[in-house]
Design a protein around this motif. Structure first.
Motif, PDB file in Angstrom:
ATOM      1  N   UNK A 244       0.689  -1.213  -0.010  1.00 44.20           N
ATOM      2  CA  UNK A 244       0.027   0.020   0.145  1.00 44.20           C
ATOM      3  C   UNK A 244       0.799   1.249  -0.027  1.00 44.20           C
ATOM      4  N   UNK A 245       2.020   1.063   0.599  1.00 47.52           N
ATOM      5  CA  UNK A 245       2.616   2.275   0.770  1.00 47.52           C
ATOM      6  C   UNK A 245       4.069   2.212   0.259  1.00 47.52           C
ATOM      7  N   UNK A 246       4.766   1.101  -0.092  1.00 49.18           N
ATOM      8  CA  UNK A 246       5.955   1.028  -0.664  1.00 49.18           C
ATOM      9  C   UNK A 246       6.308   1.043  -1.889  1.00 49.18           C
ATOM     10  N   UNK A 247       5.232   0.322  -2.750  1.00 46.04           N
ATOM     11  CA  UNK A 247       5.460   0.647  -4.134  1.00 46.04           C
ATOM     12  C   UNK A 247       5.288   1.801  -4.746  1.00 46.04           C
ATOM     13  N   UNK A 248       4.262   2.435  -4.389  1.00 48.81           N
ATOM     14  CA  UNK A 248       3.746   3.653  -5.071  1.00 48.81           C
ATOM     15  C   UNK A 248       2.761   4.321  -4.247  1.00 48.81           C
ATOM     16  N   UNK A 249       2.606   5.556  -4.476  1.00 51.35           N
ATOM     17  CA  UNK A 249       1.517   6.497  -3.929  1.00 51.35           C
ATOM     18  C   UNK A 249       0.158   6.479  -4.572  1.00 51.35           C
ATOM     19  N   UNK A 250      -0.696   5.687  -4.116  1.00 53.05           N
ATOM     20  CA  UNK A 250      -2.160   5.458  -4.866  1.00 53.05           C
ATOM     21  C   UNK A 250      -3.177   6.541  -4.258  1.00 53.05           C
ATOM     22  N   UNK A 251      -3.914   7.079  -5.404  1.00 50.82           N
ATOM     23  CA  UNK A 251      -5.107   7.698  -5.145  1.00 50.82           C
ATOM     24  C   UNK A 251      -6.452   6.865  -5.255  1.00 50.82           C
ATOM     25  N   UNK A 252      -7.426   7.341  -4.751  1.00 50.54           N
ATOM     26  CA  UNK A 252      -8.591   6.106  -4.901  1.00 50.54           C
ATOM     27  C   UNK A 252      -8.742   5.616  -6.301  1.00 50.54           C
ATOM     28  N   UNK A 253      -8.942   6.614  -7.436  1.00 52.61           N
ATOM     29  CA  UNK A 253      -8.876   6.180  -8.904  1.00 52.61           C
ATOM     30  C   UNK A 253      -8.141   4.944  -9.097  1.00 52.61           C
ATOM     31  N   UNK A 254      -6.460   5.137  -8.563  1.00 52.86           N
ATOM     32  CA  UNK A 254      -5.613   4.100  -8.967  1.00 52.86           C
ATOM     33  C   UNK A 254      -5.905   2.884  -8.186  1.00 52.86           C
ATOM     34  N   UNK A 255      -6.524   2.838  -7.007  1.00 51.58           N
ATOM     35  CA  UNK A 255      -6.632   1.783  -6.328  1.00 51.58           C
ATOM     36  C   UNK A 255      -7.891   0.894  -6.832  1.00 51.58           C
ATOM     37  N   UNK A 256      -8.820   1.513  -7.353  1.00 49.42           N
ATOM     38  CA  UNK A 256      -9.999   1.062  -8.052  1.00 49.42           C
ATOM     39  C   UNK A 256      -9.660   0.153  -9.232  1.00 49.42           C
ATOM     40  N   UNK A 257      -8.812   1.145 -10.251  1.00 43.45           N
ATOM     41  CA  UNK A 257      -8.335   0.542 -11.318  1.00 43.45           C
ATOM     42  C   UNK A 257      -7.509  -0.877 -10.994  1.00 43.45           C
ATOM     43  N   UNK A 258      -6.603  -0.895  -9.980  1.00 44.68           N
ATOM     44  CA  UNK A 258      -5.640  -1.856  -9.919  1.00 44.68           C
ATOM     45  C   UNK A 258      -6.327  -3.232  -9.269  1.00 44.68           C
ATOM     46  N   UNK A 259      -7.228  -2.916  -8.348  1.00 46.34           N
ATOM     47  CA  UNK A 259      -8.038  -4.023  -7.797  1.00 46.34           C
ATOM     48  C   UNK A 259      -9.069  -4.643  -8.759  1.00 46.34           C
ATOM     49  N   UNK A 260      -9.670  -3.742  -9.624  1.00 40.86           N
ATOM     50  CA  UNK A 260     -10.452  -4.354 -10.540  1.00 40.86           C
ATOM     51  C   UNK A 260      -9.761  -5.371 -11.662  1.00 40.86           C
ATOM     52  N   UNK A 261      -8.638  -4.553 -12.197  1.00 43.68           N
ATOM     53  CA  UNK A 261      -7.780  -5.378 -13.298  1.00 43.68           C
ATOM     54  C   UNK A 261      -7.412  -6.886 -12.394  1.00 43.68           C
ATOM     55  N   UNK A 262      -6.777  -6.667 -11.144  1.00 42.45           N
ATOM     56  CA  UNK A 262      -6.199  -7.821 -10.549  1.00 42.45           C
ATOM     57  C   UNK A 262      -7.340  -8.848 -10.278  1.00 42.45           C
ATOM     58  N   UNK A 263      -8.707  -8.425  -9.871  1.00 40.64           N
ATOM     59  CA  UNK A 263      -9.714  -9.582  -9.704  1.00 40.64           C
ATOM     60  C   UNK A 263     -10.039 -10.203 -10.840  1.00 40.64           C
ATOM     61  N   UNK A 264     -10.111  -9.275 -11.981  1.00 44.00           N
ATOM     62  CA  UNK A 264     -10.532  -9.982 -13.403  1.00 44.00           C
ATOM     63  C   UNK A 264      -9.757 -11.003 -13.810  1.00 44.00           C
ATOM     64  N   UNK A 265      -8.146 -10.820 -13.586  1.00 39.62           N
ATOM     65  CA  UNK A 265      -7.064 -11.838 -13.984  1.00 39.62           C
ATOM     66  C   UNK A 265      -7.339 -12.988 -13.160  1.00 39.62           C
ATOM     67  N   UNK A 266      -7.362 -12.760 -11.800  1.00 39.87           N
ATOM     68  CA  UNK A 266      -7.280 -14.036 -10.870  1.00 39.87           C
ATOM     69  C   UNK A 266      -8.695 -14.824 -11.254  1.00 39.87           C
ATOM     70  N   UNK A 267      -9.844 -14.168 -11.080  1.00 38.68           N
ATOM     71  CA  UNK A 267     -11.024 -14.882 -11.438  1.00 38.68           C
ATOM     72  C   UNK A 267     -10.999 -15.998 -12.798  1.00 38.68           C
ATOM     73  N   UNK A 268     -10.477 -15.103 -14.067  1.00 36.70           N
ATOM     74  CA  UNK A 268     -10.416 -15.863 -15.141  1.00 36.70           C
ATOM     75  C   UNK A 268      -9.337 -17.017 -15.114  1.00 36.70           C
ATOM     76  N   UNK A 269      -8.197 -16.950 -14.204  1.00 35.98           N
ATOM     77  CA  UNK A 269      -7.158 -18.047 -14.095  1.00 35.98           C
ATOM     78  C   UNK A 269      -8.017 -19.127 -13.503  1.00 35.98           C
ATOM     79  N   UNK A 270      -8.839 -18.755 -12.284  1.00 34.96           N
ATOM     80  CA  UNK A 270      -9.458 -19.843 -11.609  1.00 34.96           C
ATOM     81  C   UNK A 270     -10.364 -20.617 -12.391  1.00 34.96           C
ATOM     82  N   UNK A 271     -11.072 -19.998 -13.143  1.00 37.01           N
ATOM     83  CA  UNK A 271     -11.982 -20.691 -14.238  1.00 37.01           C
ATOM     84  C   UNK A 271     -11.371 -21.708 -15.164  1.00 37.01           C
ATOM     85  N   UNK A 272     -10.207 -21.402 -15.508  1.00 39.29           N
ATOM     86  CA  UNK A 272      -9.238 -22.238 -16.454  1.00 39.29           C
ATOM     87  C   UNK A 272      -8.289 -23.227 -15.640  1.00 39.29           C
ATOM     88  N   UNK A 273      -8.391 -23.070 -14.279  1.00 42.84           N
ATOM     89  CA  UNK A 273      -7.795 -24.216 -13.674  1.00 42.84           C
ATOM     90  C   UNK A 273      -6.042 -23.713 -13.513  1.00 42.84           C
TER      91      UNK A 273
END
Length: 434
Positions: A244-273
């Motif tokens: 949260x603090x060591x990699x970059x300074x995030x604003x709410x817009x960035x946090x939303x974009x980061x989490x949505x992107x990560x969740x999409x990738x993770x859920x897609x990979x889980x579906x594919x095994x």
């Protein structure tokens, strides 16, 4: 359950301990950005993440099948091998937690399993094709895909909202962060809890309790879900601070974009095994979001330490797993010694962590203190280069809640583009020493 031997019982308990460490080690994946931007209070964030991790554990068993019947050959595999693999994974998880590095719990488990299996039965026991297609390729692709998606999402978000009031949109994005953080937690439970389900199922197969290729029993699914949820609730505060603090300074817009992107990738990979590293996906998304905002930078020294940890995870956990297997195959006394070493090593790491405790009260403090004047990490070569070619932020930056570190970087840019200026921008609350 009546056929479970003492050794098999020890392996199941050890697997649940690994699941517990996986929970607190990877809490940062879901909640680091939400906590760092102030969208949720630390305790509230980890409680929500724990509940959704538990729910996610019941959504799929595809990843569990990959682990229980894909990476190693079940024929001739002994229960002691799985115990040795878990020892390697747990110790690596605890060590990286101690130093605050978000390494992959998944790869720690895979490394321990591969090392122990090779020590027991040789390289022929490993399904190389499965390791490459469902472990190594996703490991390389996940952070890149998540990072690129987060970069594009961040730029699109700022472009759409460029004519809107920053404070008003920040509130909306914080609400979006809470929803996206919940999605990441759900995805984490769907992907990571299954790894423990798979390892317990594999142990039950080697012990003759289940037939090869069987799905995880319901009690395995429930116990794995509860273990990862409990670990998540405790919160891996050290790694949350790094993410949260060591990699970059995030604003709410960035946090939303980061989490949505990560969740999409993770859920897609889980579906594919694909047994994806949620840590690498979320870390890549955070870095992508940092680069996606004009004037935003990534602290590459911290990122480099993470990359090194990622590269060391498989071989390091494999070596520990192989050493543990060398002991366990000596007989009951070897198993007892291995268990004693695991307990002792865990206790030592916990004692060391108490010297510089990180919890919910100080998790949002600066992660690095290299400069006594600013409290910020000195600008590196990459950071300076990016600052030199990026237009300086406008005066609205301070009104938008920019951090002191961002104002310092703005100063660097202003000085580089206007060398004749005699004065430099400074944060009145903290001298901009660079």
């Amino acid at each position: 359950m009546e056929h479970i031997t003492l050794l098999l019982g020890i392996v199941i308990v050890t697997a649940l301990v690994f699941d517990f460490t996986n929970g607190f080690h990877d809490t940062a994946n879901a909640m680091a950005t939400t906590i760092s931007t102030g969208a949720l209070k630390p305790k509230t964030a980890v409680a929500m993440s724990a509940v959704l991790n538990l729910v996610g554990a019941f959504l799929s068993v595809e990843v569990a099948k990959t682990i229980s019947g894909g990476i190693v050959n079940e024929d001739g595999l002994k229960t002691e091998v799985i115990f040795a693999a878990l020892v390697g994974a747990i110790l690596w998880n605890l060590l990286t937690w101690l130093v605050g590095l978000p390494s992959s719990s998944s790869h720690a488990l895979f490394g321990g399993l591969i090392g122990a299996a090779v020590m027991s039965m040789g390289w022929s026991s490993i399904n190389g094709g499965t390791v490459v297609t469902k472990v190594l390729i996703p490991a390389l692709a996940a952070p890149l895909v998540a990072g690129l998606a987060a970069t594009l999402a961040t730029r699109l978000t700022y472009r759409i909202g460029r004519n809107t009031d920053t404070r008003a949109t920040a509130k909306g994005y914080r609400a979006g962060q809470i929803a996206s953080a919940g999605l990441v937690s759900l995805a984490h439970g769907t992907n990571d809890a299954q790894k423990t389900m798979g390892i317990i199922t594999l142990a039950l197969v080697t012990g003759g309790v289940l037939n090869p290729g069987a799905n995880p029993p319901m009690w395995v699914i429930v116990s794995a879900g509860v273990a990862i949820a409990l670990g998540t609730y405790l919160g891996g505060w050290r790694i949350i601070r790094t993410m949260g603090k060591g990699l970059t300074d995030l604003q709410p817009q960035q946090g939303f974009a980061a989490q949505t992107s990560a969740a999409t990738v993770i859920l897609a990979s889980s579906h594919l095994g694909f047994s994806l590293s949620t840590t690498q996906s979320c870390s890549g998304a955070v870095m992508g979001a940092g680069l996606g905002r004009k004037g935003g930078v990534v602290r590459w020294s911290t990122a480099t330490r993470m990359f090194v940890a990622w590269g060391l995870t498989l071989p390091a956990a494999g070596l520990v797993g192989a050493g543990a297997e060398f002991l366990t195959k000596q007989g009951p006394w070897g198993i007892a010694v291995t268990a004693a070493l695991l307990i002792t090593g865990s206790a030592v790491i916990w004692a060391l962590s108490r010297r510089n405790a990180v919890d919910h009260t100080n998790v949002t403090d600066d992660e690095v203190r290299h400069d006594d004047t600013t409290g910020a990490e000195p600008a590196g070569v990459v950071t300076t280069a990016i600052a030199a070619v990026t237009p300086p932020p406008t005066g609205a930056m301070a009104a938008a809640g920019a951090s002191s570190d961002e104002l310092v970087k703005a100063t660097l840019t202003a000085q580089a583009t206007a060398p004749t200026t005699t004065g430099a921008m400074a944060d009145p609350a903290r001298p901009a020493t660079v």
